[in-house]
Design a protein around this motif. Structure first.
Motif, PDB file in Angstrom:
ATOM      1  N   ALA A 664       2.164   4.591 -28.582  1.00  0.00           N
ATOM      2  CA  ALA A 664       3.204   5.864 -29.001  1.00  0.00           C
ATOM      3  C   ALA A 664       2.301   6.965 -29.824  1.00  0.00           C
ATOM      4  N   PRO A 665       2.338   8.176 -29.349  1.00  0.00           N
ATOM      5  CA  PRO A 665       1.582   9.157 -30.191  1.00  0.00           C
ATOM      6  C   PRO A 665       1.752   9.112 -31.718  1.00  0.00           C
ATOM      7  N   ALA A 666       0.674   9.316 -32.483  1.00  0.00           N
ATOM      8  CA  ALA A 666       1.001   9.441 -33.950  1.00  0.00           C
ATOM      9  C   ALA A 666       1.544  10.797 -34.253  1.00  0.00           C
ATOM     10  N   ALA A 667       1.918  10.645 -35.526  1.00  0.00           N
ATOM     11  CA  ALA A 667       2.557  11.930 -35.824  1.00  0.00           C
ATOM     12  C   ALA A 667       1.553  13.242 -36.030  1.00  0.00           C
ATOM     13  N   GLY A 668       2.036  14.360 -35.534  1.00  0.00           N
ATOM     14  CA  GLY A 668       1.024  15.432 -35.270  1.00  0.00           C
ATOM     15  C   GLY A 668       0.382  15.451 -33.955  1.00  0.00           C
ATOM     16  N   THR A 669       0.621  14.729 -33.103  1.00  0.00           N
ATOM     17  CA  THR A 669      -0.018  14.715 -31.656  1.00  0.00           C
ATOM     18  C   THR A 669       1.015  15.127 -30.477  1.00  0.00           C
ATOM     19  N   ASP A 670       0.334  15.494 -29.632  1.00  0.00           N
ATOM     20  CA  ASP A 670       1.232  15.569 -28.350  1.00  0.00           C
ATOM     21  C   ASP A 670       1.621  14.322 -27.768  1.00  0.00           C
TER      22      ASP A 670
END
Length: 693
Positions: A664-670
């Motif tokens: 899953a994408p990390a915070a602040g990424t698309d």
């Protein structure tokens, strides 16, 4: 050499403790000599050709090799049950296992192989190297890592000098070998080599040796009896390798002259004599590409080699008779003397062997599996195969399913014959490396004999040949009417073969949409009279007869059409126009989106390592899971930065394309794991799976 001069048989009954093509090859010689043969099989091999061809067959366990072909007690029990007075181990599995040889002796059964001393010394690369060095056989600089800490290994590695080759001390076949070019890469290489060694051989002892750049791999075939006679049958060139696995072998080597051959042979015989060797064995050497007269001992294989047929095709003895190496193994094990001397051995012509693997070269040589819908050996060559029409190739064992061996008056003639034989080999239903082998044989350096063990790795990525017009026409004509389970339910199926119609214009021919090996969509004109419409699931799975001269067609259970035409094989998947539209839309969406969060298995196999835990943060390219199939490890990598969720555990059996983990994408990424500044699309999760040995 035939045994017609001997009125008594060498043995009454011989059990073949192996499977596949080597079991069939041993059984052929046993049948010729009038010896009763016994096959053993696992549940996966219950319908295998070697089981049917033997006089007797005994089940020894479930599919995993550790519970069947590697189970010493089960194999010895099968020998006792069948009344075998000798066991031929073939190669691999228990062929170099001293405990198995000892168990056979304790049961009063002859082990067709060397004695325990030879197995113990030559079965350990470290001990073998030290032993032969004491008998004036040249060896590669290096050291044993047994009993050393990683820090001590690092110090010794610096003293030996990089680049180094890290390899398991027990076992062979290139399994676990790691090339290390710097001190920074050493820890990971040690961990990988130990893990593979422990899993494959039950022993994680390591040997580190100086890596000789651009070497040639030369081996010498020896025969030794129990009466003090040792002879060699010339050398084999086994330089063409991929990930330390041999691909093409030939005899004799194109760079070994008569003087060097005599020196190599003498060194090989000395190594064999130093351990009182008995039977057929192979002594392997590295030869510097720039100095073919300089060679170094690598190891001795105390068994028959996969590539032994090339020696059988060129070695001649008294009266020009060829040498059957399996027969000589039987003679020696029965206490007979070698029937010829070194002075009677000569080499005639040239022989080249290609190993046919169930794998997909265009997908990074990932292992393949499936049902063999059609099998036919090529012309003018010897083919030793593990399969036939109807066989099932699984991921439980080595991916090699056949060997094609050609003999000619000279090397050029042998190369041409081998290429023709490969072109004429029909294998439908299972992906293979045949097209890659033909491309390799056509390479200018290969044709010129300018070889080194890194040649294949330097080649550009392999691209499958495009299907010919004949192949496309055959596939269009043989396509099923509907996908399996939907036969007869597709409303438009009846209208597909009809010509198109447009108001105010002429009728247009109908087309069939096919997805080819390169994942390209092709529109093929269809002639109504040529169409063979399959409507039932049984018909879809059925094998089709050859449609034209040199063209063979089969349709698998998923509705894909397999075609062999003009020396190449293709898997073409028919698509409806609706499926093609969905495919185009999906491709457009993927091009505009970031990488997919799902990590999928690139092939069927077993999970041998999970490198992260749920909730861990990973970076693009980090290892998440490692899968093992057919003796090879394949890491599955994170496609982008993010937080991982693991869906499998070590030891799990997974199928191709099964979801292994999510990133899953990390915070602040698309949604694909990229920061807003990132715009370029990345590879898919499936494409991020990179194989390694």
């Amino acid at each position: 050499m035939s045994d017609h001069a001997q009125p008594d048989r060498l043995f009454d009954t011989v059990l073949v403790a192996n499977r596949g093509e080597i079991a069939r090859r041993v059984i052929r010689t046993l049948r010729r000599l009038g010896i009763r043969s016994v096959a053993v099989y696992s549940d996966a091999d219950a319908g295998a050709p070697h089981v049917r061809e033997a006089d007797v067959a005994v089940r020894i366990g479930p599919a995993p090799a550790t519970a069947s072909y590697l189970d010493v007690d089960a194999v010895v029990a099968a020998a006792r049950e069948s009344g075998a007075d000798a066991v031929h181990p073939g190669y691999g599995f228990l062929s170099e296992n001293v405990a198995f040889a000892r168990a056979c002796a304790d049961a009063g059964i002859v082990f067709i192989g060397p004695g325990e001393r030879a197995l113990e010394i030559m079965g350990d690369k470290i001990r073998a190297k030290d032993h032969v060095a004491a008998h004036d056989v040249p060896t590669v600089p290096g050291f044993s890592a047994v009993g050393m800490t990683d820090g001590e290994i690092a110090t010794a590695a610096e003293a030996t000098g990089f680049p180094l080759l890290v390899k398991p001390s027990a076992g062979g076949g290139g399994k676990g070998m790691q090339i290390v070019r710097s001190a920074a890469a050493l820890p990971d290489a040690l961990a990988t080599a130990r893990r593979v060694a422990a899993a494959a051989f039950g022993d994680d002892a390591l040997l580190l040796e100086r890596l000789i750049e651009r070497p040639r791999h030369i081996e010498v075939q020896v025969l030794a009896d129990g009466h003090g006679h040792v002879v060699h049958l010339g050398e084999r060139e086994c330089t063409l390798q991929r990930r330390h696995q041999k691909v093409i072998e030939e005899a004799p080597s194109p760079v070994v002259d008569a003087v060097t051959r005599e020196r190599l042979g003498a060194a090989a015989c000395a190594a064999a004599a130093s351990v009182d060797y008995r039977g057929a064995g192979t002594v392997e050497f590295l030869v510097a590409a720039s100095r073919p007269d300089e060679f170094f001992f690598i190891e001795m294989n105390t068994r028959l080699q996969v590539e032994h047929p090339v020696t059988e095709l060129v070695a001649r003895v008294a009266d020009g008779e060829s040498v059957d190496l399996v027969e000589q193994q039987l003679r020696i094990a029965a206490g007979r003397e070698l029937p010829f001397t070194q002075n009677q051995v000569r080499l005639e012509g040239h022989a080249i062997e290609a190993r046919v693997y169930a794998e997909t070269p265009e997908r990074g040589f990932l292992p393949a599996a499936g049902e063999v819908l059609a099998w036919r050996a090529g012309p003018e060559a010897r083919t030793d195969s593990a399969v036939e029409t109807g066989s099932v190739v699984t991921s439980d064992y080595d991916p090699m399913i056949a060997k094609v061996i050609a003999h000619g008056a000279d090397r050029e003639h042998a190369l041409d014959r081998l290429d023709a034989a490969l072109a004429g080999t029909v294998l439908l239903g299972v992906e293979s490396n045949i097209a890659f082998l033909r491309a390799l044989l056509a390479d200018p350096a290969v044709r010129a004999g300018e070889l080194d063990t890194g040649l294949i790795d330097r080649l550009p990525p392999f691209e499958a040949p495009a299907p010919s017009e004949d192949a496309l026409a055959a596939a269009a004509g043989a396509r099923p009417a509907a996908t399996p389970g939907q036969a007869g339910s597709r409303a438009g199926a009846a209208w597909d073969p009809l010509p198109g119609w447009r108001l105010g214009g002429p009728a247009e021919p109908a087309t069939v949409l096919l997805l080819d090996d390169a994942d390209a969509l092709l529109a093929v004109p269809l002639q109504v009279s040529n169409r063979a419409l399959f409507t039932s699931e049984g018909e879809i799975a059925a094998k089709c007869a050859t449609r034209n001269e040199g063209v063979a067609v089969a349709v698998d259970r998923e509705g894909a059409v397999w075609v062999h035409a003009e020396g190449a094989t293709h898997r073409l998947r028919p698509l409806t126009r609706r499926e093609a539209l969905h495919r185009r839309l999906a491709a457009r969406e993927r091009a505009a989106a970031a990488t997919h969060p799902e990590l999928r298995a690139p092939m069927p196999g077993a999970v041998v390592a999970v490198h992260v835990a749920d909730g861990d943060r990973v970076a693009a390219g980090d290892r998440v899971v490692t899968i093992e199939a057919m003796k090879m490890e394949h890491p599955v990598l994170a496609p982008h930065d993010g937080v991982v969720r693991v869906d499998v555990a070590p030891g799990a059996q997974v199928r191709r394309d099964q979801v292994l983990a999510h990133v899953a994408p990390a915070a602040g990424t698309d949604p694909g794991g990229h920061s807003p500044a990132d715009h370029a699309p990345a590879d898919t999760a499936h494409e991020a799976s990179a194989p390694t040995s």
